[in-house]
Design an enzyme around this catalytic site. Structure first.
Site, short mmCIF file in Angstrom:
data_model
loop_
_atom_site.label_atom_id
_atom_site.label_comp_id
_atom_site.label_asym_id
_atom_site.label_seq_id
_atom_site.Cartn_x
_atom_site.Cartn_y
_atom_site.Cartn_z
N LYS A 192 0.84 -1.20 0.00
CA LYS A 192 0.00 0.00 0.00
C LYS A 192 0.87 1.25 0.00
O LYS A 192 1.46 1.62 1.01
CB LYS A 192 -0.93 0.06 1.22
CG LYS A 192 -2.04 1.08 0.98
CD LYS A 192 -2.70 1.61 2.21
CE LYS A 192 -2.02 2.82 2.78
NZ LYS A 192 -1.96 4.00 1.89
N GLU A 267 9.18 1.82 10.83
CA GLU A 267 10.22 2.82 10.51
C GLU A 267 9.51 4.16 10.60
O GLU A 267 8.74 4.52 9.70
CB GLU A 267 10.75 2.60 9.10
CG GLU A 267 11.40 1.26 8.86
CD GLU A 267 12.80 1.17 9.43
OE1 GLU A 267 13.40 2.22 9.72
OE2 GLU A 267 13.28 0.04 9.60
N CYS A 301 13.05 11.24 6.99
CA CYS A 301 13.05 10.75 8.37
C CYS A 301 14.41 10.97 9.00
O CYS A 301 14.52 11.23 10.18
CB CYS A 301 12.68 9.28 8.39
SG CYS A 301 13.76 8.28 7.37
N GLU A 400 8.78 16.58 15.03
CA GLU A 400 9.31 16.39 13.69
C GLU A 400 8.56 17.34 12.74
O GLU A 400 7.34 17.24 12.59
CB GLU A 400 9.08 14.95 13.23
CG GLU A 400 9.70 14.69 11.88
CD GLU A 400 9.40 13.30 11.33
OE1 GLU A 400 8.25 12.84 11.47
OE2 GLU A 400 10.31 12.68 10.76
P1 NAD Z 1 1.83 8.67 7.46
O1 NAD Z 1 2.08 7.98 8.74
O2 NAD Z 1 0.79 9.67 7.39
O3 NAD Z 1 1.50 7.60 6.31
C1 NAD Z 1 2.36 6.55 5.97
C2 NAD Z 1 1.56 5.46 5.32
O4 NAD Z 1 0.70 4.88 6.28
C3 NAD Z 1 0.66 5.92 4.18
O5 NAD Z 1 0.64 4.91 3.20
C4 NAD Z 1 -0.70 6.02 4.87
O6 NAD Z 1 -1.77 5.91 3.99
C5 NAD Z 1 -0.64 4.85 5.82
N1 NAD Z 1 -1.49 4.92 6.98
C6 NAD Z 1 -1.82 6.01 7.70
N2 NAD Z 1 -2.64 5.66 8.71
C7 NAD Z 1 -2.81 4.32 8.64
C8 NAD Z 1 -3.54 3.37 9.42
N3 NAD Z 1 -4.26 3.72 10.47
N4 NAD Z 1 -3.46 2.07 9.06
C9 NAD Z 1 -2.72 1.69 8.00
N5 NAD Z 1 -2.04 2.55 7.23
C10 NAD Z 1 -2.07 3.84 7.55
O7 NAD Z 1 3.27 9.18 7.09
P2 NAD Z 1 3.66 10.07 5.87
O8 NAD Z 1 3.21 11.43 6.23
O9 NAD Z 1 3.25 9.45 4.60
O10 NAD Z 1 5.25 9.97 5.94
C11 NAD Z 1 5.99 10.84 6.67
C12 NAD Z 1 6.47 10.18 7.94
O11 NAD Z 1 7.18 8.99 7.63
C13 NAD Z 1 7.46 11.04 8.69
O12 NAD Z 1 7.18 11.01 10.05
C14 NAD Z 1 8.78 10.38 8.41
O13 NAD Z 1 9.77 10.63 9.36
C15 NAD Z 1 8.40 8.96 8.34
N6 NAD Z 1 9.41 8.20 7.59
C16 NAD Z 1 10.20 7.32 8.27
C17 NAD Z 1 11.20 6.62 7.61
C18 NAD Z 1 12.09 5.65 8.33
O14 NAD Z 1 12.74 4.85 7.68
N7 NAD Z 1 12.17 5.70 9.65
C19 NAD Z 1 11.37 6.82 6.24
C20 NAD Z 1 10.55 7.73 5.59
C21 NAD Z 1 9.56 8.41 6.28
#
Ligand code: NAD
Length: 507
Positions: A192, A267, A301, A400
């Site tokens: 997804k 992550e 991130c 963040e």
């Molecule tokens: P997000 O958490 O809003 O969404 C990430 C994914 O999760 C999307 O596909 C979203 O549709 C899905 N999602 C959201 N709620 C969900 C739920 N309840 N159940 C299942 N899926 C769900 O994050 P984002 O805004 O897309 O990404 C940014 C964040 O990701 C930042 O906090 C960043 O630091 C983090 N990030 C971490 C890493 C790492 O390796 N640690 C890498 C990249 C990004």
């Protein structure tokens, strides 16, 4: 700040664009066109560039069923290692073949400068498949023969159906890591992508099939976290959940996985310290500090968003850092001269601007950028911003921001540096710049972070584990970490020679 004009006839790399009009779930190799339609937006021109057909709960359920069937009956989990390796290598070759088109698509959908995608994230996506193909050929097993007459071996078998959920800031690079790892160890999966950035995952699925991954092995669902994401992670047929995204969503995903006792890796976010000591190579530290917070439009991130400077060098370093931040070129992400494109969406831009206003209200000193700085009028831009903070407990030093925003604080002693660096509920990475081995060793011992880069900018070593402490996540990705995560072990002990007679019961 420099603003890059985008004349209509400029050679922008858009020529490589092949944008699908609509993307949707893919189950058993077949697109699923029923569902609510959402726009896919180019955050630079703020135009709808494609449509996304969201996967409702029943579509998600059918995707998991397809992956489950492919796992129980399909060819992929049963393929000899050599055949799996050659398919994975073909996927890598196809990503390389399509690199220009994939980079253009990612650029259009994310606003990340094409230059950073072309040689960075897209090549990395191909590497992910090659890396796991190679890893597979070198994986070793365990066997014990110490007890006379008994041999024990550990079978590593694919775990089952993996739900692979990706974010919008580096869609293909991060999602391809999960797909490559899950496939390498013989699993099937449901992917997804983030609802904002579904385009390259759609294309990846086509390439996987072209490379010979059997339909049903990798299925795709589309849409919002609250709709398709929640339906996916609540499915009890899953064997693994691998999630990359924000900490708030991560908590919900982990709770849903726990309900079915499904192991999950998270992550999550970061608020990473970048420590610069007076004895460092300051030119390199400067270049890396700018890259660390302003590359990928600041949406990383692993961004070095908390710059911690030794007081003796802070004045000059900070002046130069702010000066260069102010000279970064904002504009069309397709132009090779652009350093920073727009943020991922208007909603996200507003969130970042609210953080900046909060920081100013909290008394931070603005050294570059800021919420009122001039930015290109079209597109969701935020000016590269440098804020001097007096207290690391301020929200801007703790939350963040996920944008081109650096906070700066100074320290006098190593103790103080350690305290400031550790003052975070996150623990993804840290950067340290010093020529003193004792300083570096102390930081190694003190900082509770998943990765510590010493005198290096962000440098991902795929063989090594990557992940975070605290609110930055649970579990690790990397060679052995993924092998452990995407497999289950069965211990088989067998009689292999004469053994003492058994105790005879019930005579
Ligand atoms: P997000 O958490 O809003 O969404 C990430 C994914 O999760 C999307 O596909 C979203 O549709 C899905 N999602 C959201 N709620 C969900 C739920 N309840 N159940 C299942 N899926 C769900 O994050 P984002 O805004 O897309 O990404 C940014 C964040 O990701 C930042 O906090 C960043 O630091 C983090 N990030 C971490 C890493 C790492 O390796 N640690 C890498 C990249 C990004």
């Amino acid at each position: 700040m420099n603003m890059v004009p985008s004349p209509a006839d400029a050679p922008t790399g858009r020529a490589a664009l092949q944008v699908p009009a609509r993307v949707a779930a893919v189950i058993d190799g077949e697109p699923q066109w029923q569902g609510e339609v959402l726009p896919v937006v180019d955050p630079f021109r703020e135009e709808v560039v494609a449509e996304l057909v969201e996967s409702a709960a029943d579509t998600v359920s059918r995707a998991v069923a397809a992956a489950d069937r492919a796992f129980r009956e399909g060819a992929w989990p049963r393929l000899p290692v050599e055949e799996r390796q050659s398919v994975l290598r073909r996927v890598a070759d196809l990503i390389d073949r399509e690199a220009a088109a994939l980079a253009a698509l990612e650029c259009l959908n994310t606003g990340i400068p094409l230059r950073q995608l072309d040689l960075g994230q897209i090549r990395r996506s191909a590497c992910n498949f090659r890396f796991f193909a190679d890893y597979l050929g070198q994986a070793v097993g365990e066997a014990w023969h110490q007890t006379p007459g008994v041999t024990t071996v550990v079978l590593r078998r694919p775990a089952g159906v993996a739900a692979l959920i990706g974010p919008w800031n580096a869609p293909l690079a991060l999602t391809s890591m999960k797909v490559a790892a899950a496939l390498a160890f013989g699993n099937t999966c449901v992917v997804k992508p983030a609802e904002q950035t579904p385009l390259t995952a759609w294309r990846l699925l086509e390439l996987l099939h072209e490379a010979g991954v059997p339909p049903g092995t990798v299925n795709l669902v589309q849409g919002r976290g609250s709709v398709s994401g929640a339906a996916l992670v609540g499915d009890p047929r899953l064997a693994r959940v691998s999630f990359t995204g924000g900490t708030v969503a991560g908590r919900a995903v982990m709770a849903a996985a726990a309900a079915s006792l499904v192991p999950a890796t998270m992550e999550l976010g970061g608020k990473s310290a970048n420590l610069v000591f007076a004895d460092a190579d300051l030119d390199q530290a400067m270049d890396a500090a700018l890259l660390g917070i302003f590359s990928n439009n600041g949406q990383q991130c692993l961004a070095g968003s908390r710059l911690l400077l030794e007081e003796r060098i802070a004045g000059d370093f900070l002046a130069e850092f702010a000066r260069r931040a102010g000279r970064l070129a904002l504009g069309d992400p397709f132009l090779p001269t652009t350093d920073l494109g727009p943020l991922g969406s208007r909603v996200h831009q507003q969130r970042v601007l609210a953080h900046l206003r909060g920081a100013l209200a909290d008394g931070c000193e603005l050294l570059a950028g800021g919420p009122e700085a001039a930015v290109p009028t079209a597109g969701c831009f935020v000016a590269p911003t440098v804020l001097r903070a007096s207290d690391s407990r301020l929200a801007i030093c703790q939350e963040e921001v996920f944008g081109p925003v650096a906070t700066v604080m100074t320290f006098r002693t190593l103790d103080e540096a350690c305290r400031l660096a550790a003052d975070s509920r996150f623990g993804l990475v840290a950067y340290a710049w010093s020529r003193n081995v004792d300083t570096l060793s102390r930081l190694e011992a003190e900082l509770r972070v998943g990765t510590l880069w010493q005198n290096l900018p962000m440098t991902r070593e795929l063989r090594a584990p990557f992940g975070g402490f605290g609110e930055s996540g649970v579990g690790r990705e990397g060679g052995r970490a993924c092998e452990a995560f995407y497999t289950e072990e069965t211990t088989v002990s067998r009689a292999t020679g004469p053994r003492p007679p058994l105790r005879r019961l019930g005579l």
